[in-house]
Design a protein around this motif. Structure first.
Motif, PDB file in Angstrom:
ATOM      1  N   CYS A  79       0.863  -1.185   0.000  1.00  0.00           N
ATOM      2  CA  CYS A  79       0.000   0.000   0.000  1.00  0.00           C
ATOM      3  C   CYS A  79       0.900   1.235   0.000  1.00  0.00           C
ATOM      4  CB  CYS A  79      -0.924   0.017   1.218  1.00  0.00           C
ATOM      5  SG  CYS A  79      -2.020   1.456   1.279  1.00  0.00           S
ATOM      6  N   SER A  80       0.748   2.078  -0.994  1.00  0.00           N
ATOM      7  CA  SER A  80       1.633   3.231  -1.158  1.00  0.00           C
ATOM      8  C   SER A  80       1.501   4.252  -0.015  1.00  0.00           C
ATOM      9  CB  SER A  80       1.351   3.920  -2.495  1.00  0.00           C
ATOM     10  OG  SER A  80      -0.018   4.330  -2.569  1.00  0.00           O
ATOM     11  N   LYS A  81       0.388   4.233   0.715  1.00  0.00           N
ATOM     12  CA  LYS A  81       0.167   5.193   1.792  1.00  0.00           C
ATOM     13  C   LYS A  81       0.803   4.757   3.110  1.00  0.00           C
ATOM     14  CE  LYS A  81      -4.205   6.891  -0.109  1.00  0.00           C
ATOM     15  NZ  LYS A  81      -5.642   7.113   0.148  1.00  0.00           N
ATOM     16  N   GLU A  82       1.293   3.535   3.178  1.00  0.00           N
ATOM     17  CA  GLU A  82       1.862   3.000   4.414  1.00  0.00           C
ATOM     18  C   GLU A  82       3.381   3.121   4.419  1.00  0.00           C
ATOM     19  OE1 GLU A  82       0.532  -0.957   5.071  1.00  0.00           O
ATOM     20  OE2 GLU A  82      -1.589  -0.432   5.093  1.00  0.00           O
ATOM     21  N   THR A  83       3.948   3.121   5.629  1.00  0.00           N
ATOM     22  CA  THR A  83       5.395   3.180   5.815  1.00  0.00           C
ATOM     23  C   THR A  83       5.911   1.791   6.175  1.00  0.00           C
ATOM     24  OG1 THR A  83       5.212   5.458   6.608  1.00  0.00           O
ATOM     25  CG2 THR A  83       7.264   4.287   7.084  1.00  0.00           C
ATOM     26  N   TYR A  84       6.988   1.361   5.508  1.00  0.00           N
ATOM     27  CA  TYR A  84       7.536   0.023   5.744  1.00  0.00           C
ATOM     28  C   TYR A  84       8.978   0.128   6.234  1.00  0.00           C
ATOM     29  CZ  TYR A  84       3.538  -1.680   3.071  1.00  0.00           C
ATOM     30  OH  TYR A  84       2.263  -1.957   2.630  1.00  0.00           O
ATOM     31  N   ILE A  85       9.320  -0.756   7.160  1.00  0.00           N
ATOM     32  CA  ILE A  85      10.694  -0.888   7.631  1.00  0.00           C
ATOM     33  C   ILE A  85      11.106  -2.348   7.474  1.00  0.00           C
ATOM     34  CG2 ILE A  85      10.584   1.049   9.245  1.00  0.00           C
ATOM     35  CD1 ILE A  85      10.099  -0.896  11.491  1.00  0.00           C
ATOM     36  N   LEU A  86      12.406  -2.575   7.390  1.00  0.00           N
ATOM     37  CA  LEU A  86      12.934  -3.918   7.194  1.00  0.00           C
ATOM     38  C   LEU A  86      13.379  -4.491   8.529  1.00  0.00           C
ATOM     39  CD1 LEU A  86      13.703  -6.092   5.081  1.00  0.00           C
ATOM     40  CD2 LEU A  86      15.963  -5.018   4.971  1.00  0.00           C
ATOM     41  N   ALA A  87      12.898  -5.689   8.868  1.00  0.00           N
ATOM     42  CA  ALA A  87      13.245  -6.338  10.134  1.00  0.00           C
ATOM     43  C   ALA A  87      13.803  -7.730   9.862  1.00  0.00           C
ATOM     44  CB  ALA A  87      12.021  -6.435  11.040  1.00  0.00           C
ATOM     45  N   GLY A  88      14.793  -8.117  10.653  1.00  0.00           N
ATOM     46  CA  GLY A  88      15.396  -9.437  10.505  1.00  0.00           C
ATOM     47  C   GLY A  88      15.497 -10.148  11.838  1.00  0.00           C
ATOM     48  N   ASP A  89      15.308 -11.465  11.817  1.00  0.00           N
ATOM     49  CA  ASP A  89      15.407 -12.242  13.051  1.00  0.00           C
ATOM     50  C   ASP A  89      15.651 -13.704  12.698  1.00  0.00           C
ATOM     51  OD1 ASP A  89      15.550 -12.743  15.709  1.00  0.00           O
ATOM     52  OD2 ASP A  89      13.407 -12.598  16.108  1.00  0.00           O
ATOM     53  N   GLU A  90      16.197 -14.427  13.658  1.00  0.00           N
ATOM     54  CA  GLU A  90      16.493 -15.845  13.488  1.00  0.00           C
ATOM     55  C   GLU A  90      15.425 -16.679  14.187  1.00  0.00           C
ATOM     56  OE1 GLU A  90      20.007 -19.082  14.692  1.00  0.00           O
ATOM     57  OE2 GLU A  90      20.353 -16.923  14.898  1.00  0.00           O
ATOM     58  N   VAL A  91      15.006 -17.761  13.549  1.00  0.00           N
ATOM     59  CA  VAL A  91      14.018 -18.654  14.142  1.00  0.00           C
ATOM     60  C   VAL A  91      14.568 -20.071  14.116  1.00  0.00           C
ATOM     61  CG1 VAL A  91      12.835 -18.954  11.922  1.00  0.00           C
ATOM     62  CG2 VAL A  91      11.629 -19.483  14.043  1.00  0.00           C
ATOM     63  N   VAL A  92      14.379 -20.793  15.213  1.00  0.00           N
ATOM     64  CA  VAL A  92      14.874 -22.164  15.349  1.00  0.00           C
ATOM     65  C   VAL A  92      13.688 -23.109  15.448  1.00  0.00           C
ATOM     66  CG1 VAL A  92      16.238 -23.756  16.764  1.00  0.00           C
ATOM     67  CG2 VAL A  92      16.987 -21.386  16.475  1.00  0.00           C
ATOM     68  N   VAL A  93      13.702 -24.159  14.633  1.00  0.00           N
ATOM     69  CA  VAL A  93      12.634 -25.162  14.618  1.00  0.00           C
ATOM     70  C   VAL A  93      13.216 -26.474  15.111  1.00  0.00           C
ATOM     71  CG1 VAL A  93      10.921 -26.355  13.212  1.00  0.00           C
ATOM     72  CG2 VAL A  93      11.578 -24.012  12.647  1.00  0.00           C
ATOM     73  N   SER A  94      12.636 -27.038  16.160  1.00  0.00           N
ATOM     74  CA  SER A  94      13.132 -28.309  16.690  1.00  0.00           C
ATOM     75  C   SER A  94      12.852 -29.436  15.707  1.00  0.00           C
ATOM     76  CB  SER A  94      12.467 -28.610  18.040  1.00  0.00           C
ATOM     77  OG  SER A  94      11.058 -28.715  17.885  1.00  0.00           O
ATOM     78  N   LYS A  95      13.801 -30.348  15.594  1.00  0.00           N
ATOM     79  CA  LYS A  95      13.654 -31.467  14.662  1.00  0.00           C
ATOM     80  C   LYS A  95      14.565 -32.593  15.100  1.00  0.00           C
ATOM     81  CE  LYS A  95      13.484 -32.689   9.776  1.00  0.00           C
ATOM     82  NZ  LYS A  95      12.133 -33.285   9.961  1.00  0.00           N
ATOM     83  N   ALA A  96      14.032 -33.816  15.104  1.00  0.00           N
ATOM     84  CA  ALA A  96      14.819 -34.988  15.460  1.00  0.00           C
ATOM     85  C   ALA A  96      15.409 -35.610  14.198  1.00  0.00           C
ATOM     86  CB  ALA A  96      13.948 -36.004  16.193  1.00  0.00           C
ATOM     87  N   GLY A  97      16.261 -36.590  14.374  1.00  0.00           N
ATOM     88  CA  GLY A  97      16.855 -37.285  13.235  1.00  0.00           C
ATOM     89  C   GLY A  97      18.226 -36.732  12.895  1.00  0.00           C
TER      90      GLY A  97
END
Length: 239
Positions: A79-97
């Motif tokens: 939407c051209s009327k909105e203001t956007y910022i860039l965000a970064g983060d790490e996510v960890v997903v549990s997994k066996a094997g």
């Protein structure tokens, strides 16, 4: 539920018709599922045209995900009327094997300890007005293989007299003769180099259409290296 296939028409130039048909079956199945999502579980919820073998073919194919995320965002969300910022983060997903690509021990903030699983770093465009985040780039984090540790000869046991001697304490404060270093000249760690490469690739795609000013990262990046990295990209860091 809206017609999924109609929403995906904007991606037709960047993928095949077969992939779009598979998406039209996989997406409703994932939205309807609860709990852990697996390929076998998706195939059971897909119904006709979504066999287990079809799901395997889809996830085995290579797709330009960064381009697809951006095209979908620009077509249906921006939407051209909105203001956007860039965000970064790490996510960890549990997994066996042991056979999953990139599986290792990563620190999870939910468990407050390192767990066995997969780790991903995600960049999202955040709408300031709507207070919503839209993932735009995702990359799996692969730990480098450690070199084999050489066997070190055991040190001889210290005598009682050595244990009783006082250890020499270093004087506090700035070492004598040291010079002030330029804070802009830093050696970025592999983590910072990886994030910088991700942001650079993203800015090349969207800078002409959506110029960004701010990069938001969590407290782990609250240091001078992160500030230098952000300024090299032409962004201001919020941490």
């Amino acid at each position: 539920m809206p017609n999924i296939l109609a929403l995906l028409e904007c991606l037709q130039r960047h993928t095949t018709r077969t992939t779009l048909r598979r998406w039209s079956r996989i997406i409703p199945a994932i939205l309807a599922m609860s709990g852990r999502i697996t390929m076998l579980g998706i195939s059971r919820w897909c119904g006709k045209g979504g066999s287990y073998r079809t799901i395997q073919r889809f996830f085995a194919s290579s797709l330009p995900w960064a381009v697809l995320f951006w095209v979908f965002f620009k077509e249906h969300i921006f939407c051209s009327k909105e203001t956007y910022i860039l965000a970064g983060d790490e996510v960890v997903v549990s997994k066996a094997g042991e056979k999953s690509y990139g599986i290792d021990r990563f620190f999870s903030s939910l468990y407050e300890k390192p767990i066995l699983g997969l780790s991903f770093f995600t960049l999202s465009l955040v709408s300031v007005e709507k207070r919503k985040a839209f993932p735009i780039s995702v990359e799996q984090i692969i730990k480098p293989k450690e070199d084999k540790v050489k066997k070190v000869a055991e040190k001889p046991k210290s005598s009682k007299n050595e244990l009783n001697t006082e250890t020499i304490k270093k004087k506090g404060g700035r070492p004598k003769g040291s010079r002030t270093k330029d804070k802009k000249e830093v050696n970025l760690t592999p983590d910072f180099l990886r994030i910088r490469c991700m942001v650079q690739d993203l800015l090349k795609k969207i800078s002409k259409f959506l110029p960004l000013t701010y990069l938001v990262l969590d407290g782990y990046f609250g240091n001078n290296k992160a500030v230098v990295m952000a300024r090299q990209l032409g962004l201001h860091l919020i941490c």
